[in-house]
Design an enzyme around this catalytic site. Structure first.
Site, PDB file in Angstrom:
ATOM      1  N   MET A   1       0.478  -1.148  -0.164  1.00 54.96           N
ATOM      2  CA  MET A   1      -0.068   0.763   0.229  1.00 54.96           C
ATOM      3  C   MET A   1       1.120   0.968  -0.318  1.00 54.96           C
ATOM      4  O   MET A   1      -0.140   2.618   0.442  1.00 54.96           O
ATOM      5  CB  MET A   1      -1.231  -0.311   1.665  1.00 54.96           C
ATOM      6  N   GLY A   2       2.463   1.075  -0.261  1.00 54.20           N
ATOM      7  CA  GLY A   2       3.222   2.543  -0.147  1.00 54.20           C
ATOM      8  C   GLY A   2       3.452   2.813   1.106  1.00 54.20           C
ATOM      9  O   GLY A   2       3.052   2.121   1.979  1.00 54.20           O
TER      10      GLY A   2
ATOM     11  N   HIS B   1       9.525   1.155   2.986  1.00 50.34           N
ATOM     12  CA  HIS B   1      10.027   1.280   4.414  1.00 50.34           C
ATOM     13  C   HIS B   1      10.455  -0.086   3.949  1.00 50.34           C
ATOM     14  O   HIS B   1      10.517  -0.801   3.074  1.00 50.34           O
ATOM     15  CB  HIS B   1       9.192   1.137   5.713  1.00 50.34           C
TER      16      HIS B   1
ATOM     17  N   HIS C   1       9.393  -3.293   3.534  1.00 51.67           N
ATOM     18  CA  HIS C   1       8.641  -3.402   1.571  1.00 51.67           C
ATOM     19  C   HIS C   1       9.965  -3.963   1.511  1.00 51.67           C
ATOM     20  O   HIS C   1       9.881  -4.987   0.342  1.00 51.67           O
ATOM     21  CB  HIS C   1       8.293  -2.478   1.439  1.00 51.67           C
TER      22      HIS C   1
ATOM     23  N   GLN D   1     -10.215  -2.956   2.034  1.00 56.13           N
ATOM     24  CA  GLN D   1      -9.661  -3.108   3.171  1.00 56.13           C
ATOM     25  C   GLN D   1      -9.966  -2.155   4.594  1.00 56.13           C
ATOM     26  O   GLN D   1      -9.237  -3.023   5.450  1.00 56.13           O
ATOM     27  CB  GLN D   1      -8.588  -4.244   3.219  1.00 56.13           C
TER      28      GLN D   1
ATOM     29  N   GLY E   1       4.748 -10.063   3.752  1.00 59.48           N
ATOM     30  CA  GLY E   1       5.760 -10.183   5.654  1.00 59.48           C
ATOM     31  C   GLY E   1       4.615 -11.309   7.035  1.00 59.48           C
ATOM     32  O   GLY E   1       3.467 -11.016   6.292  1.00 59.48           O
ATOM     33  N   GLU E   2       5.748 -11.423   7.220  1.00 61.60           N
ATOM     34  CA  GLU E   2       5.238 -12.395   8.593  1.00 61.60           C
ATOM     35  C   GLU E   2       4.928 -11.200   9.661  1.00 61.60           C
ATOM     36  O   GLU E   2       4.071 -11.745  10.247  1.00 61.60           O
ATOM     37  CB  GLU E   2       5.924 -13.316   9.993  1.00 61.60           C
TER      38      GLU E   2
ATOM     39  N   SER F   1       6.173   0.013  10.085  1.00 65.22           N
ATOM     40  CA  SER F   1       5.157  -0.344   9.592  1.00 65.22           C
ATOM     41  C   SER F   1       4.436   1.309   9.042  1.00 65.22           C
ATOM     42  O   SER F   1       5.876   2.088   9.662  1.00 65.22           O
ATOM     43  CB  SER F   1       4.063  -0.677  10.912  1.00 65.22           C
TER      44      SER F   1
HETATM   45  P1  AMP Z   1       1.279  -2.978   2.972  1.00 64.61           P
HETATM   46  O1  AMP Z   1       2.465  -2.448   2.528  1.00 64.61           O
HETATM   47  O2  AMP Z   1       1.624  -2.610   4.823  1.00 64.61           O
HETATM   48  O3  AMP Z   1       0.414  -3.764   2.682  1.00 64.61           O
HETATM   49  O4  AMP Z   1       2.380  -4.152   3.121  1.00 64.61           O
HETATM   50  C1  AMP Z   1       3.118  -5.159   2.400  1.00 64.61           C
HETATM   51  C2  AMP Z   1       3.710  -6.111   2.385  1.00 64.61           C
HETATM   52  O5  AMP Z   1       5.106  -6.033   2.842  1.00 64.61           O
HETATM   53  C3  AMP Z   1       2.781  -6.926   3.616  1.00 64.61           C
HETATM   54  O6  AMP Z   1       3.338  -8.029   2.760  1.00 64.61           O
HETATM   55  C4  AMP Z   1       2.882  -6.616   4.515  1.00 64.61           C
HETATM   56  O7  AMP Z   1       3.392  -7.693   5.702  1.00 64.61           O
HETATM   57  C5  AMP Z   1       5.188  -5.897   4.144  1.00 64.61           C
HETATM   58  N1  AMP Z   1       5.912  -6.055   5.859  1.00 64.61           N
HETATM   59  C6  AMP Z   1       5.135  -4.440   5.803  1.00 64.61           C
HETATM   60  N2  AMP Z   1       5.822  -4.481   7.404  1.00 64.61           N
HETATM   61  C7  AMP Z   1       7.084  -5.120   7.247  1.00 64.61           C
HETATM   62  C8  AMP Z   1       8.017  -5.524   8.276  1.00 64.61           C
HETATM   63  N3  AMP Z   1       8.411  -4.676   9.311  1.00 64.61           N
HETATM   64  N4  AMP Z   1       8.441  -6.673   7.949  1.00 64.61           N
HETATM   65  C9  AMP Z   1       8.241  -7.030   6.586  1.00 64.61           C
HETATM   66  N5  AMP Z   1       7.653  -7.430   5.778  1.00 64.61           N
HETATM   67  C10 AMP Z   1       6.415  -6.342   6.277  1.00 64.61           C
END
Ligand code: AMP
Length: 293
Positions: free
Chosen positions: A40-41, A44, A47, A71, A158-159, A196
């Protein structure tokens, strides 16, 4: 086979599913394997770790950037979710990403759109499925669309979003999607805070507080290994979070690492998962925990 990374000015930006599909089809005809990182951009290092993991597994890497409205529930942070497209694209160029896919909500959800993917079973009976009703249906639907649009060989998740990862694995298996789901360990700052995009909401004092979340989960893990029940260890962790200044705790729970069904105690492998709030900011984290022999 080693493929050269694109020069930084050669990263493609694509906004339409048809354009993405054409590019992916050409890459596949050339015998290349494709990887996808849905995001979702507000990118960091977490990602970027997914991108690096995919570079080791495939020839071409696509990163999608799409703040998915379906979502977010009404009243959640969709409108104020951090958006930083220019710096995101710079980061992706520097990493040698081949294509940034940036569809708009109109393209993803045109007038008349009504289909949903709802994963059932214990994976969606607790934790964030309860705390954020409808959230995972929005996630599963958008991820299914992205996977069908790009048809990648591998997609990385990501976990950090552990329940989401397990739900996507289930969906890919149940729908026979021809994609390997690659899990990537949580990237943390030097004090253990899970990176995050939502950390951008935190003031410096709130960030210090947020850094206690992983420590409190680690101490709950130690208690479980010493024989505490799931209920005891999780209740103590919740009380500690509230005592140090978290303004709300949606859950601290011990669950089976695969099905996410609740566990009463630690007999083999488990996962401790938590969601807690500091003011308007909601943080999630989770840790693997294993019974000590
Ligand atoms: P998001 O942009 O928050 O939807 O995250 C996109 C992807 O990055 C998802 O698969 C998340 O689980 C992963 N992700 C976000 N933060 C982390 C992190 N600190 N470590 C590993 N993966 C991450």
């Amino acid at each position: 086979m080693a493929y050269p990374k694109p020069a930084p000015d050669q990263m493609l930006i694509e906004q339409s599913p048809a354009g993405l599909r054409r590019w992916c089809a050409a890459r596949r005809r050339a015998g290349e394997r494709i990887g996808l990182v849905p995001t979702m951009g507000a990118l960091h290092e977490g990602h970027l770790a997914l991108v690096t993991a995919l570079h080791a597994a495939v020839d071409r890497v696509i990163v999608s950037i799409f703040v998915n409205p379906t979502q977010f529930a009404p009243g959640e942070d969709y409108a104020r979710y951090p958006r930083s497209e220019d710096s995101d694209l710079e980061k992706l160029r520097a990493l040698g990403v081949d294509l940034a896919y940036m569809p708009t909500p109109d393209v993803m959800y045109p007038t008349g759109f009504t289909t949903e993917i709802a994963v059932g079973g214990p994976l969606t009976q607790g934790l964030d499925a309860t705390a954020r009703p409808g959230h995972f249906t929005g996630v599963a639907t958008v991820v299914a669309k992205l996977l069908l649009q790009a048809m990648p060989d591998v997609a990385a998740f990501g976990e950090k979003d552990y329940q989401q990862l397990q739900i996507i694995r289930r969906m890919a298996a149940d729908l026979d999607l021809p994609v390997e789901i690659l899990p990537v360990k949580t990237v943390r700052d030097n004090q253990g805070l899970a990176l995050s995009s939502r950390n951008a909401y935190l003031t410096p004092a709130e960030r210090d507080l947020a850094r206690q979340l992983n420590k409190i989960l680690a101490s709950a893990a130690a208690e479980l290994q010493s024989g505490a029940s799931g209920r005891e260890a999780c209740a103590r962790a919740e009380a500690k979070l509230l005592a140090i200044g978290f303004t709300g705790v949606d859950y601290v729970a011990l669950a089976d690492p695969d099905s996410l069904a609740p566990l009463e105690s630690l007999t083999a492998k488990g996962r401790i998962l938590a969601a807690a709030r500091i003011g308007k900011t909601r943080l999630i984290d989770n840790l693997a925990v294993e019974a000590s022999r």
